[in-house]
Design a protein around this motif. Sequence first.
Motif, short mmCIF file in Angstrom:
data_model
loop_
_atom_site.label_atom_id
_atom_site.label_comp_id
_atom_site.label_asym_id
_atom_site.label_seq_id
_atom_site.Cartn_x
_atom_site.Cartn_y
_atom_site.Cartn_z
N GLY A 120 0.80 -1.22 0.00
CA GLY A 120 0.00 0.00 0.00
C GLY A 120 0.83 1.26 0.00
O GLY A 120 0.59 2.18 -0.81
N ILE A 121 1.82 1.33 0.90
CA ILE A 121 2.66 2.53 0.96
C ILE A 121 3.50 2.67 -0.30
O ILE A 121 3.68 3.77 -0.84
N GLY A 122 4.01 1.54 -0.81
CA GLY A 122 4.80 1.59 -2.04
C GLY A 122 3.98 1.98 -3.24
O GLY A 122 4.46 2.69 -4.13
N TYR A 123 2.72 1.54 -3.27
CA TYR A 123 1.87 1.83 -4.43
C TYR A 123 1.62 3.32 -4.58
O TYR A 123 1.66 3.86 -5.68
N ILE A 124 1.34 4.01 -3.45
CA ILE A 124 1.02 5.43 -3.55
C ILE A 124 2.25 6.33 -3.42
O ILE A 124 2.15 7.54 -3.65
N SER A 125 3.41 5.74 -3.07
CA SER A 125 4.59 6.57 -2.78
C SER A 125 4.98 7.53 -3.90
O SER A 125 5.36 8.68 -3.61
N PRO A 126 4.94 7.14 -5.19
CA PRO A 126 5.40 8.08 -6.21
C PRO A 126 4.30 8.89 -6.88
O PRO A 126 4.59 9.77 -7.69
N VAL A 127 3.02 8.61 -6.57
CA VAL A 127 1.93 9.17 -7.36
C VAL A 127 1.90 10.69 -7.30
O VAL A 127 1.89 11.38 -8.32
N SER A 128 1.85 11.23 -6.09
CA SER A 128 1.78 12.68 -5.95
C SER A 128 3.00 13.36 -6.57
O SER A 128 2.87 14.39 -7.25
N THR A 129 4.18 12.78 -6.37
CA THR A 129 5.41 13.36 -6.92
C THR A 129 5.39 13.38 -8.43
O THR A 129 5.77 14.37 -9.07
N LEU A 130 4.95 12.28 -9.04
CA LEU A 130 4.90 12.21 -10.50
C LEU A 130 3.94 13.25 -11.07
O LEU A 130 4.24 13.90 -12.09
N ILE A 131 2.79 13.40 -10.43
CA ILE A 131 1.81 14.38 -10.92
C ILE A 131 2.37 15.80 -10.83
O ILE A 131 2.14 16.63 -11.72
N LYS A 132 3.14 16.08 -9.76
CA LYS A 132 3.73 17.41 -9.62
C LYS A 132 4.87 17.64 -10.62
O LYS A 132 5.09 18.77 -11.06
N TRP A 133 5.58 16.57 -10.99
CA TRP A 133 6.64 16.72 -11.98
C TRP A 133 6.08 16.83 -13.41
O TRP A 133 6.70 17.44 -14.29
N PHE A 134 4.92 16.21 -13.64
CA PHE A 134 4.34 16.19 -14.99
C PHE A 134 2.92 16.76 -14.97
O PHE A 134 1.96 16.06 -15.29
N PRO A 135 2.75 18.04 -14.62
CA PRO A 135 1.41 18.62 -14.61
C PRO A 135 0.79 18.69 -16.00
O PRO A 135 -0.43 18.76 -16.14
N ASP A 136 1.63 18.63 -17.03
CA ASP A 136 1.14 18.70 -18.40
C ASP A 136 0.66 17.33 -18.90
O ASP A 136 -0.17 17.26 -19.80
N ARG A 137 1.18 16.24 -18.32
CA ARG A 137 0.81 14.89 -18.75
C ARG A 137 0.68 13.96 -17.55
O ARG A 137 1.41 12.99 -17.42
N PRO A 138 -0.26 14.23 -16.67
CA PRO A 138 -0.37 13.41 -15.45
C PRO A 138 -0.79 11.98 -15.73
O PRO A 138 -0.36 11.06 -15.03
N GLY A 139 -1.63 11.76 -16.73
CA GLY A 139 -2.05 10.39 -17.05
C GLY A 139 -0.89 9.54 -17.52
O GLY A 139 -0.73 8.40 -17.09
#
Length: 462
Positions: A120-139
């Motif tokens: 569970g912790i590993g699954y969500i660990s990068p999600v918020s960071t990835l979305i903040k790094w790629f606001p133009d292509r979050p999907g």
Amino acid sequence: MKPPVAPPGWSRWLVPPAALSVHLSIGQAYAWSVFKPPLESALHLSGTQSALPFQLGIVMLGLSAAFGGTLVERNGPRWAMTVALVCFSSGFLIAALGAAVSQYWLIVFGYGFVGGIGLGIGYISPVSTLIKWFPDRPGMATGIAIMGFGGGALIASPWSAQMLDSFGTDNDGIALAFLVHGLTYAVFMSLGVFLVRVPRTEGARTPGAPGVLDGPQVSARAAVRTPQFWCLWIVLCMNVTAGIGILEKAAPMITDFFSDTSTPVSAAAAAGFVALLSAANMAGRIGWSSASDLIGRKNVYRVYLGVGALMYLLIAAFGDSSKPLFVVCALVILSFYGGGFATIPAYLKDLFGTYQVGAIHGRLLTAWSTAGVLGPLIVNWVADRQEEAGKSGAGLYGLSLTIMIGLLVVGFAANEFVRPVHARHHIPAPKDPQDPQDPQDPKDPKDPKEEAHDGTDQHAAK
């Protein structure tokens, strides 16, 4: 605890490999079935008993993601990946001890409970960071990482099978295989721990730049009070239930569907079918989530749920008369299953912003825990009852396929009810998105800023 901030010139394309190192590891959960036959033989377990570690792991995945989501947001991705590494690897080591001393409860506790927290912790660990790094292509960004969870089994399945062939399928062989898994995944996940960074935000206030909180933002506490959150909970639960129902029973299902024909499906062909489903699951995570950046999140979920219901209908009506039709429909359903996981973080970002999207995502994953129990229960329980009634072959699954169609229709309707989040739930963006102690962080449920808004209501899901 301050998360590691990227130095000037840091490439955002180093973050997806960091996420993949974690997700490819924890994706081993989908390969648990490799250990089921040896455990059943060595410890004299039933099929239901040998599934307990996997089922508990999925339940703990959802619960730990829900309860740990806020901590992940507060402490950052490196802290979360470290916790995931320790729990997931320790789970294998405890399971190895359980196999060595013939104590199955230690395997359930280690792999299912302790390892499930790592899931569970590993699954969500990068999600918020990835979305903040790629606001133009979050999907696309979240699809790359979550693709790893779907593809982890493609690596783990043959690797685990080869180890069992080499070490043996007795208690000692299983224990050694668990031990190697735990140590190897600890090393591999360490790559993500050392590589991950959060975007630098000092002086960066350009809308759409990495790390900038652009547009209305909603806290995790406020998000769970909105109808949008619960509509998406239903959407995810229904989509996952439909997919996991096939995934969990794929090999016996295709064998049963064509058992009464002149060309029955061999065990090797059934195993190949399972591998194809894993590939479709993985491809759907990057393909459909990237498509959602172009056609919008609501539209892509209309495809998942509407076309998914049609695929189930085709299997129910004509699946036993055409192997290609059965295989193609199942592959499409599994691509939607994977795509649904990868697209949901971006859907949450569209509705609630990036401020606490990781914590919101964690809470939403309780839908996965529910579906992880509901999907296999529907398919297996109905098949058992139909067999008791004297039916065989494709007749074992007619009722469960109809139930899946109904669930997808419910999910489709819930998706249609999703609307922009009302402005009363918006909060002012914090001055420093990386500072958990920012005075504008609405930790106090009575904080009047939680109800503050700018008088607009323009934030809409695509």
